[in-house]
Write an enzyme that holds these catalytic residues in place. Sequence first.
Site, PDB file in Angstrom:
ATOM      1  CB  ALA A 131      -0.921   0.006   1.215  1.00  0.00           C
ATOM      2  CB  ALA A 133      -0.783   6.968   1.594  1.00  0.00           C
ATOM      3  CB  SER A 134       0.698  11.773   0.503  1.00  0.00           C
ATOM      4  OG  SER A 134      -0.175  11.855   1.616  1.00  0.00           O
ATOM      5  CB  ALA A 136       3.744   5.973   5.582  1.00  0.00           C
ATOM      6  CD  GLN A 137       6.595   3.364  -0.384  1.00  0.00           C
ATOM      7  OE1 GLN A 137       6.002   4.154  -1.128  1.00  0.00           O
ATOM      8  NE2 GLN A 137       7.680   2.730  -0.771  1.00  0.00           N
ATOM      9  CB  VAL A 138       1.961  -0.640   4.412  1.00  0.00           C
ATOM     10  CG1 VAL A 138       1.924  -1.824   5.380  1.00  0.00           C
ATOM     11  CG2 VAL A 138       1.393   0.598   5.089  1.00  0.00           C
ATOM     12  CE  LYS A 156       1.127   4.695   8.519  1.00  0.00           C
ATOM     13  NZ  LYS A 156      -0.040   5.039   9.386  1.00  0.00           N
ATOM     14  CG  ASP A 288      -9.998   8.399   8.031  1.00  0.00           C
ATOM     15  OD1 ASP A 288     -11.065   8.615   7.421  1.00  0.00           O
ATOM     16  OD2 ASP A 288      -8.897   8.350   7.452  1.00  0.00           O
TER      17      ASP A 288
END
Length: 558
Positions: A131, A133-134, A136-138, A156, A288
């Site tokens: 995964a 995102a802006s 972090a990435q996993v 992460k 969220d």
Amino acid sequence: MSIFSAVRDLDRLRQITQVLVRHGFGAFAAKMGLPGAKLEGVSEEQLLADRVQLGKRLRLTLQDLGTTFIKLGQIVSTRPDVIPEEIVSELKKLQDDVPPFDSAVAKEQVAAELGAPLEELFTTFADAPMACASVAQVYRAEVTDSAGTTEQVAVKVQRPGIDATVQRDLNLLHHLARVLEKTIPEAQIYSPSGLVREFERAILAELDFTTEAENAAAFVANFTDDATVCFPRILPKLSSRKVLTMEYLDGVKVDEAVKRGADGAWLAKNALRLILKMVFEDGFFHADPHPGNILILPAPPSGGYGADSKLQIGLLDLGLVGRLSPELRDRTVDLLLAAAQNDADALADALLAIGKAQRQIDHDAFREYVREVAARHLGKPMAEMEAAAILGDLVKGALKFEIEIPATLTMLFRTIITVEGVGKEIYPELDVLAEAKPYLLKILAARYHPMKLARGIWRDLHQLSDSARGLPRRIQDLIDELQRGNLKIEARDRPRARALERLGRRLRASGIFIGSAGASTALLIADRHQSLAEWLLIGGAAWLIFHLLLDWHHQRDD
């Protein structure tokens, strides 16, 4: 001197100016005094006249400005009490649409943060992120403990340099907000500086992975005895501010679980129950819970998703949370219970108690607005009733009458609306208010339990006693100031003089009564001189009644 003379990164400021001009905000940029801005393009009047187009231009501007501004737009989109609906709907479209960074860099960062070579920390570590995102990435990975047991984990990894980029942009945003408020008075109603401060708290918390680890531990503690929910267990020795290693939850998304036979009604009602417990029992909730942050896992030993299988709801991405004070929790209970009971007047009272009026409110007009909202939404069949529409219209009313709603409460509304949306996709008959009503009544009963009321009365009496002990000293200070001639009370007309005289009599009578009541309470609590305590209380009450009658007599003569 320009306010921007204090800005260190003028290159970034010029870049922001260029993007604003490109998307039609040149007139605003010039009015704010941004370096390089020219008074050209769309006029202020044209921009403000069409909020839909304004929202689109704003979304594209934030998208072009990158991670910090995208995150800002996403946070602002959760504040419909401050931002017009047309703009909010556009900002909700903002996505963290960024390419992954180099996995070799990610592995170097993990090793540097955890202080050891990657092969000593993990048995395996994936070459590509699962995964992105802006922020972090996993990555998938495996760890092996001293007993030789292997565990699947998710790692992460924060995007390199993102913290410096965010801090730089935050400094600029604070400057821009102040300038916007000074140069464009109409913008003050949206509280730009307040929104930037709220955003700063949210994004700095998201950048510190130790905060997410602490949140995860708190959620696990709050749901220790609940087998229907799970949170990823954090591995502290393999985590830091920029790296977070957690248990890998092997589940599927909500819609996929229903396709595999899971009971949609059970999932929807239990997801709502979890949020209600977080909010009203713990005062600490996941802020969220969108579908990407929810996994459905088969609870051991079933292993399947059939209607008879035991399932768990797994919640991920625990960085963004909300906290409700006991007072705000009570007021929120009143609001939702009034909605559940279709009591429009109680609904108006609850909203007024929650919010902070920015100007004098026309209470009759406000109550009429709330009655219209109640008539439009409440009392419908459960399949047609939507908490999102009710809460949305109440928030619009708060904006219309300039009632400021606490940021935490708008975060809660967004959470309820999100859970309702997810729930209705798999169980259209979900009625949030009907499901919440028994829970709210239980909380209400606990609020008015005799023991809780007694504790509240004792606390109030204790505060009253403390105030009464200091009252003689304050009265003496006031008399001293009067004798020294440092304090004057002037009345320009006789009625006002009489009013001040009455006020003085009332203050003296009230002060003596409070002092005698406080002393009486202290003696009773200490279980000493009970007769004296009773006479003090009776004497104080008699004094107060005498002066009230005397005051009424003087007022009648006037």
